[in-house]
Design a protein around this motif. Structure first.
Motif, PDB file in Angstrom:
ATOM      1  N   LEU A  92      41.623  40.872  44.234  1.00 24.51           N
ATOM      2  CA  LEU A  92      41.862  39.302  44.074  1.00 24.51           C
ATOM      3  C   LEU A  92      41.740  38.995  45.779  1.00 24.51           C
ATOM      4  O   LEU A  92      42.717  39.657  46.592  1.00 24.51           O
TER       5      LEU A  92
ATOM      6  N   LEU B 146      34.930  32.539  41.863  1.00 19.26           N
ATOM      7  CA  LEU B 146      34.272  33.646  42.092  1.00 19.26           C
ATOM      8  C   LEU B 146      32.781  33.675  42.704  1.00 19.26           C
ATOM      9  O   LEU B 146      32.239  32.629  42.747  1.00 19.26           O
TER      10      LEU B 146
ATOM     11  N   PHE C 233      45.932  38.064  34.175  1.00 21.55           N
ATOM     12  CA  PHE C 233      45.832  37.089  35.129  1.00 21.55           C
ATOM     13  C   PHE C 233      46.346  35.991  34.556  1.00 21.55           C
ATOM     14  O   PHE C 233      45.814  35.032  33.799  1.00 21.55           O
TER      15      PHE C 233
ATOM     16  N   GLU D  88      41.727  32.857  30.498  1.00 20.06           N
ATOM     17  CA  GLU D  88      41.145  33.294  31.858  1.00 20.06           C
ATOM     18  C   GLU D  88      41.152  35.040  32.154  1.00 20.06           C
ATOM     19  O   GLU D  88      40.256  35.329  32.683  1.00 20.06           O
ATOM     20  N   SER D  89      41.871  35.322  31.452  1.00 20.66           N
ATOM     21  CA  SER D  89      42.087  37.064  31.590  1.00 20.66           C
ATOM     22  C   SER D  89      40.856  37.530  30.652  1.00 20.66           C
ATOM     23  O   SER D  89      40.523  38.399  31.179  1.00 20.66           O
TER      24      SER D  89
ATOM     25  N   VAL E  38      36.611  37.241  44.081  1.00 21.03           N
ATOM     26  CA  VAL E  38      37.156  36.519  43.122  1.00 21.03           C
ATOM     27  C   VAL E  38      38.450  35.796  44.211  1.00 21.03           C
ATOM     28  O   VAL E  38      39.165  36.791  44.570  1.00 21.03           O
TER      29      VAL E  38
ATOM     30  N   LEU F 234      38.147  37.365  33.278  1.00 18.61           N
ATOM     31  CA  LEU F 234      38.299  37.882  34.778  1.00 18.61           C
ATOM     32  C   LEU F 234      38.297  39.435  34.564  1.00 18.61           C
ATOM     33  O   LEU F 234      38.172  40.198  35.606  1.00 18.61           O
TER      34      LEU F 234
END
Length: 353
Positions: free
Chosen positions: A312, A276, A267, A299-300, A230, A303
C-alpha cells in the motif's frame, strides 16, 4: 568611318561605362541598403572585428551564465526535495505534463429525493479535476431520464451505465445503512466496462470509487493521480469516529488500521479511502467485489485480490490529513408536503428536484 575607328569608339564607351560603374556602385549601395562606405572600401582589421564580435557575444554570455545559475539552484532544490519526499520531483514534472494519468471515478447511484442534489454537488467538484472520466452507474433496470439529462448537461466526460441490485440484496427504506453492502453490482459493472473499453496497455489511469454521498477535496485527486498499485489515505466522519485511517510506521509502510470496529480486518477502511492503478484490472481480470461479503468486509473482498498490506502507498502526508469525508445527506421530512397532498395541492410533478 573606317572599321578601325568604329572599334576604337566602341572600346572607349565600354571603358567609360566600366569606370562609372566602378565608382558609382558603392554610392548606390549606400543609398539603397545603408552599407557603410568605410567597411566597404576598407574592411575591419582583426582587432576591430574581435571587438564587434565581443559586443554581440556579451549579452548572450550573460544569459548563459544566468541560466547556469538557475540550473544549479534547481538541481540543489531537486536533491533536497528528493531527500524529504522521494517521489516529489517526478510528481511535479508529471503534473506539468498534459498527458497526466486519467482518473476514472466510479459512482453507484440510485433514485431518491436527494439524488440530483448530490450529483450536482459532485459535479461542481469533478469539473475542477484535470483528465477526469466519470463512470456513473444507476441501480436500476433502465437509465432514468433524470440522470441521462443531468449527465448530458454536466460538462464532464462520462459513461452512463445501469444494472439493478438483486432483490434479495436490495436495501429497504428503513434499513440501517450498514445492513447490506450497497453499490456492489454497479461497481463490478464499471470495472468490467473499463476492462472491455479502455486499452489499459496504452492508457495510464487510476480507478477511484467515489460514492455520491461523500465530500471530496480537490487535493485528494492529485494525491491519487500517480498511484503505482493501491494508494490509501484517511476518511473523515466514518466508522463512528472523527476519522479512520491507515497506521503508517517509521519506514513509511502501512502497519495496520485506526478503526473502532474490527481493526483486524485485512483492509479496515472505507470505500473512499483508496485508489488503484488501472493496470491492476488487466493483471487481475477476475478481481471483483463480493456481494456476499460480511458486514465491513466489502473493501477487503476486493483488495485482497490485488495487493498486500506492505504494498500500500500511504498518501495525504503519510495518512495524517483528511481529504474526503463520508457525509450523508439527511433524508428530507415530508410532513408539510404530505399536508399539501391531503389538501389536494401537491407539488407540481413536472418540476424536477
Amino acid at each position: 568611318m573606317s572599321t578601325l575607328e568604329m572599334a576604337r569608339i566602341h572600346l572607349k564607351k565600354v571603358v567609360i561605362v566600366f569606370v562609372v560603374l566602378f565608382f558609382i556602385t558603392p554610392v548606390i549601395l549606400v543609398i539603397a541598403y545603408g552599407v557603410n562606405c568605410r567597411n566597404f572600401i576598407s574592411p575591419l582589421n582583426e582587432e576591430d572585428y574581435r571587438d564587434a564580435i565581443a559586443k554581440k557575444e556579451s549579452p548572450l554570455k550573460m544569459k548563459e551564465d544566468e541560466l547556469k545559475k538557475y540550473e544549479e539552484r534547481l538541481n540543489t532544490l531537486s536533491v533536497a526535495l528528493r531527500r524529504q519526499f522521494p517521489n516529489a520531483v517526478e510528481y511535479i514534472l508529471q503534473i506539468l505534463d498534459d498527458n497526466i494519468p486519467t482518473i476514472y471515478a466510479i459512482t453507484p447511484t440510485h433514485t431518491r429525493h436527494v439524488q440530483k442534489a448530490e450529483l450536482v454537488r459532485l459535479t461542481n467538484t469533478f469539473l475542477h479535476v484535470k483528465n477526469f472520466h466519470w463512470i456513473l452507474v444507476e441501480d436500476s433496470e433502465y437509465r432514468t431520464p433524470l440522470v441521462t439529462n443531468f449527465l448530458a448537461q454536466s460538462g464532464l466526460r462520462y459513461t452512463h451505465l445501469n444494472t439493478a441490485t438483486p432483490k434479495n440484496y436490495k436495501m429497504k427504506e428503513n434499513d440501517p445503512h450498514w445492513l447490506k453492502p450497497r453499490g456492489v453490482e454497479q461497481r463490478n459493472l464499471a470495472l468490467d466496462w473499463l476492462r472491455e473499453n479502455i486499452d489499459i496497455a496504452t492508457n495510464s489511469g487510476v480507478v477511484y470509487f467515489a460514492d455520491d454521498d461523500n465530500t471530496y477535496s480537490l487535493q485528494l485527486f492529485e494525491e491519487m493521480r500517480f498511484t503505482e498499485k493501491v494508494s490509501v489515505w484517511p476518511v473523515g466522519i466514518t466508522g463512528g469516529l472523527k476519522f479512520e485511517r491507515p497506521i503508517v510506521g517509521e519506514d513509511g509502510k502501512v502497519k495496520g488500521w485506526y478503526a473502532a470496529w474490527r481493526p483486524q480486518r485485512p483492509f479496515a477502511m472505507d470505500m473512499a479511502g483508496f485508489a488503484l492503478n488501472l493496470n491492476l484490472l488487466k493483471k487481475y481480470p477476475n478481481a471483483r467485489f463480493d456481494i456476499t461479503a460480511k458486514r465491513g468486509y466489502l473493501e477487503s473482498s476486493f483488495l485482497t485480490q490485488l495487493v498486500t498490506l506492505n504494498e500500500l502507498e500511504p498518501r495525504a502526508e503519510l495518512c495524517t490529513k483528511v481529504l474526503v469525508w463520508h457525509t450523508r445527506t439527511e433524508k428530507p421530512k415530508w410532513k408539510e408536503e404530505d399536508a399539501m397532498i391531503a389538501k389536494g395541492q401537491p407539488s407540481d410533478p413536472r418540476v424536477e428536484v
